[in-house]
Design an enzyme around this catalytic site. Structure first.
Site, short mmCIF file in Angstrom:
data_model
loop_
_atom_site.label_atom_id
_atom_site.label_comp_id
_atom_site.label_asym_id
_atom_site.label_seq_id
_atom_site.Cartn_x
_atom_site.Cartn_y
_atom_site.Cartn_z
N LYS A 121 18.48 45.27 -25.31
CA LYS A 121 17.58 46.40 -25.52
C LYS A 121 16.70 46.12 -26.74
O LYS A 121 17.19 45.60 -27.75
CB LYS A 121 18.41 47.68 -25.72
CG LYS A 121 17.61 48.97 -25.73
CD LYS A 121 18.54 50.18 -25.86
CE LYS A 121 17.81 51.50 -25.78
NZ LYS A 121 18.73 52.66 -25.87
N SER A 145 17.82 56.19 -22.25
CA SER A 145 16.71 55.40 -22.74
C SER A 145 16.82 53.90 -22.45
O SER A 145 15.81 53.20 -22.47
CB SER A 145 16.56 55.59 -24.24
OG SER A 145 17.66 55.01 -24.93
N SER A 169 22.42 57.26 -23.28
CA SER A 169 21.36 56.28 -23.02
C SER A 169 21.83 54.96 -22.41
O SER A 169 20.99 54.16 -21.99
CB SER A 169 20.61 55.97 -24.31
OG SER A 169 19.62 56.95 -24.54
#
Lengths: 100, 502
Positions: free
Chosen positions: B94, B169, B193
């Site tokens: 990420k 996310s 997330s």
């Protein structure tokens, strides 16, 4: 229960948060923040007398380490990523009102 | 490998993908010298070349770096050295994990072009274990969102249906694993997330106990909630990655002073006699098809020998409200550092204050501004006690209710997300509707407990459904055993495997 957030509150909060926002954004955010805060009314209304706060979910005692010298980040490498640098330091706009 | 059995109607669909082996199999084969790391990397880079333009999982693809790292692993094997437990396994990171010299943007304009001067601890551990970083994945700006629609660089699309969001996310990480771009991925989970996008993309996603994985080098969002965790196509692969990244790190003062758990070799132990509770409060307001899969998951565990009953965590219903006061409050403080002085964007003003205000106005997207203001408001004089203080007391109530539930149960079960993947734009104009995506995942963040999402069949729309298994703090071993049993009992034997095209 707290009062509903007003556009004036939003403008004040934006100033506190150092965010330049437009009048349109103030109107939009006032509406959207009010909806979120209204949802939070259930929490605000709960009877919690005597309930301690939780700031951190896993209790850890003070964390110490030996006070031993060790290398830090390379200064030039760090400053190379700054918007402006000079003489080994971050360069910023003047912070006082009078002329330089 | 034999082909999977023909799926029943409620099995998650298989997007066109590669036929790569699992991370566990890849690492074993590379270590044994029967498969090269380079060959593995090329296969994933081909998958990226084929579909990345449709999916947009990545902000940065590191093809040359991945090839060089793979060659280094193969060289170690040839020299008879131990290449590590992740030898030759591809990992997507990420883009809020710092990578030395490689852009780390948080999908924000305010950090566009910034190259960190150091690696996050998780990155160091993955590389030291022989893992191959293939790229940095897209996210909602600063991890604030549930759809990746808040990325400054455009949304990621769900590999199962490109008209649908991948969740968020960590949507890029979930999509990268679902599309076969990488065997494993790293995400961060503040309110769901990792788990929510894992559910929406039909892969496994796990949030560890708060403090189990070092956050040194994770760009902070809400520090009392943030945790780093793994994405994988299978439960065993997620366990393998967690074993590599877990364990004490002196560079993170919230790091628990213990070594990480052993997980992979315990997965086959089964769930005979395990006490499983289905949390009633988290079944309310959930789509009927999702609730049906959760009940079938409970039945599957029961068939495997677990004792299943209904459980209650009454204060969980206040989780969403408490979270959307605590997380923005902490974010408003953490994001004060983006002021145009030390890194990232600077939009010059007449003086330092107007430079701050212009920089932040130009650099942050709407959702980030909204949360900074919500947090600033919740912390401001006159409101602090009614909002932030009260939310922190609710947090105590939620922990108490979980503790009471765990006197009767070893693990708890719920949906991961109340819905399957939704269409782009469906919730982006209504922040509160978007926030409701996290209603089932938030309680574990507030309590600091571990939780995992396991794919379990599909909804009426044919899209993947995730079932969440929760456990008390440091309950990862029992939680992973239950997750493995769920995976074995899922429709079509394992929808996680079919999602990766295996």
């Amino acid at each position: 229960m707290p009062e509903r957030i007003s556009p004036a509150d939003v403008a004040h909060v934006a100033r506190l948060a150092r965010l330049d926002i437009s009048d349109d954004e103030i109107e939009l955010f006032a509406e959207q923040l009010a909806a979120v805060l209204e949802h939070a009314d259930d929490v605000a209304a709960l009877e919690t007398a005597g309930v301690p706060v939780t700031a951190h979910p896993i209790p850890l005692q003070n964390v110490f380490r030996e006070d031993v010298e060790r290398p830090s980040l390379d200064r030039d490498e760090v400053l190379a990523m700054a918007p402006a640098a000079e003489d080994g330091r971050f360069r910023v706009p003047r912070i006082l009102g009078e002329a330089p | 490998m034999s082909p999977p059995p023909s799926p029943p109607s409620n099995t998650a669909p298989s997007p066109p993908s590669n036929t790569a082996p699992s991370a566990v199999e890849t690492a074993a084969a590379v270590r044994a010298g029967t498969r090269s790391a380079r060959q593995t990397v090329e296969q994933h880079l081909e998958a990226i070349a084929r579909r990345e333009s449709d999916i947009h999982a990545f902000n940065t693809v590191l093809a040359d770096e991945a090839r060089a790292a793979a060659d280094a692993v193969d060289h170690k094997v040839a020299m008879g050295q131990d290449p590590g437990p992740l030898a030759g396994v591809t990992v997507a990171l990420k883009d809020n994990m710092c990578t030395r010299g490689i852009p780390t943007t948080c999908s924000s304009k305010i950090l566009e072009g910034w190259r960190p001067p150091y690696d996050a601890t998780v990155v160091e551990r993955i590389v030291r274990a022989g893992g191959i970083v293939v790229g940095k994945t897209n996210l909602d700006e600063f991890a604030m969102g549930s759809s990746t629609e808040n990325s400054a660089f455009g949304p990621t699309r769900n590999p199962h249906d490109v008209t649908k969001v991948p969740g968020g996310s960590s949507g890029g990480s979930a999509a990268a694993v679902a599309a076969g771009f990488a065997s494993l991925a790293i995400g961060s989970d503040t309110g769901g997330s990792i788990r929510q996008p894992a559910a929406l993309c039909g892969v496994v996603g796990m949030k560890p106990t708060y403090g189990l994985v070092s956050r040194y080098g994770l760009i902070a969002f809400a520090s009392s909630l943030d945790q780093i965790g793994p994405f994988a196509a299978t439960v065993a692969d997620a366990a393998l990655l967690l074993e590599v990244i877990a364990g004490h790190d002196p560079l993170d003062t919230t790091s628990i002073p213990e070594s990480g758990p052993r997980l992979v070799d315990q997965l086959s132990q089964g769930v005979d006699g395990l006490r499983v509770g289905v949390v009633q409060e988290l079944m309310n307001g959930v789509d009927a098809d999702v609730a049906a899969r959760v009940n079938e998951a409970a039945d599957a565990l029961s068939a495997a020998g677990a004792k299943v009953d209904t459980a209650s965590v009454p204060a969980a219903i206040y989780g969403l409200s408490a979270y959307y006061l605590i997380a923005p409050a902490e974010a408003s403080s953490n994001l004060a550092r983006y002021d145009g002085v030390r890194y990232g964007l600077r939009v010059p003003g007449d003086d330092i204050t107007s430079t701050y205000m212009r920089t932040r106005a130009a650099g942050f997207g709407a959702e980030v501004k909204r949360r900074i203001m919500l947090g600033t408001y919740a912390l401001s004089a006159g409101y602090y006690d009614a909002y932030y203080g009260q939310a922190q007391r609710v947090r105590t109530l939620i922990i108490r209710d979980f503790t009471a539930a765990y006197e009767h149960f070893d693990v708890l079960l719920s949906p991961t997300s109340p819905t399957t993947a939704f269409a782009f734009g469906a919730k982006s104009e209504n922040p509160l509707a978007m926030y409701l995506s996290d209603v089932c995942t938030i309680p574990s963040n507030l309590a600091g407990h571990p939780a995992i999402s396991v794919p379990f069949g599909a909804g009426d729309d044919g899209l993947p459904v995730g079932v969440q298994v929760m456990a008390p703090a440091l309950g990862e071993p029992v939680m992973f055993r239950a997750a493995a049993a769920l995976e074995r009992g899922a429709p079509g034997s394992s929808s996680a495997a079919t999602a990766a095209g295996r």
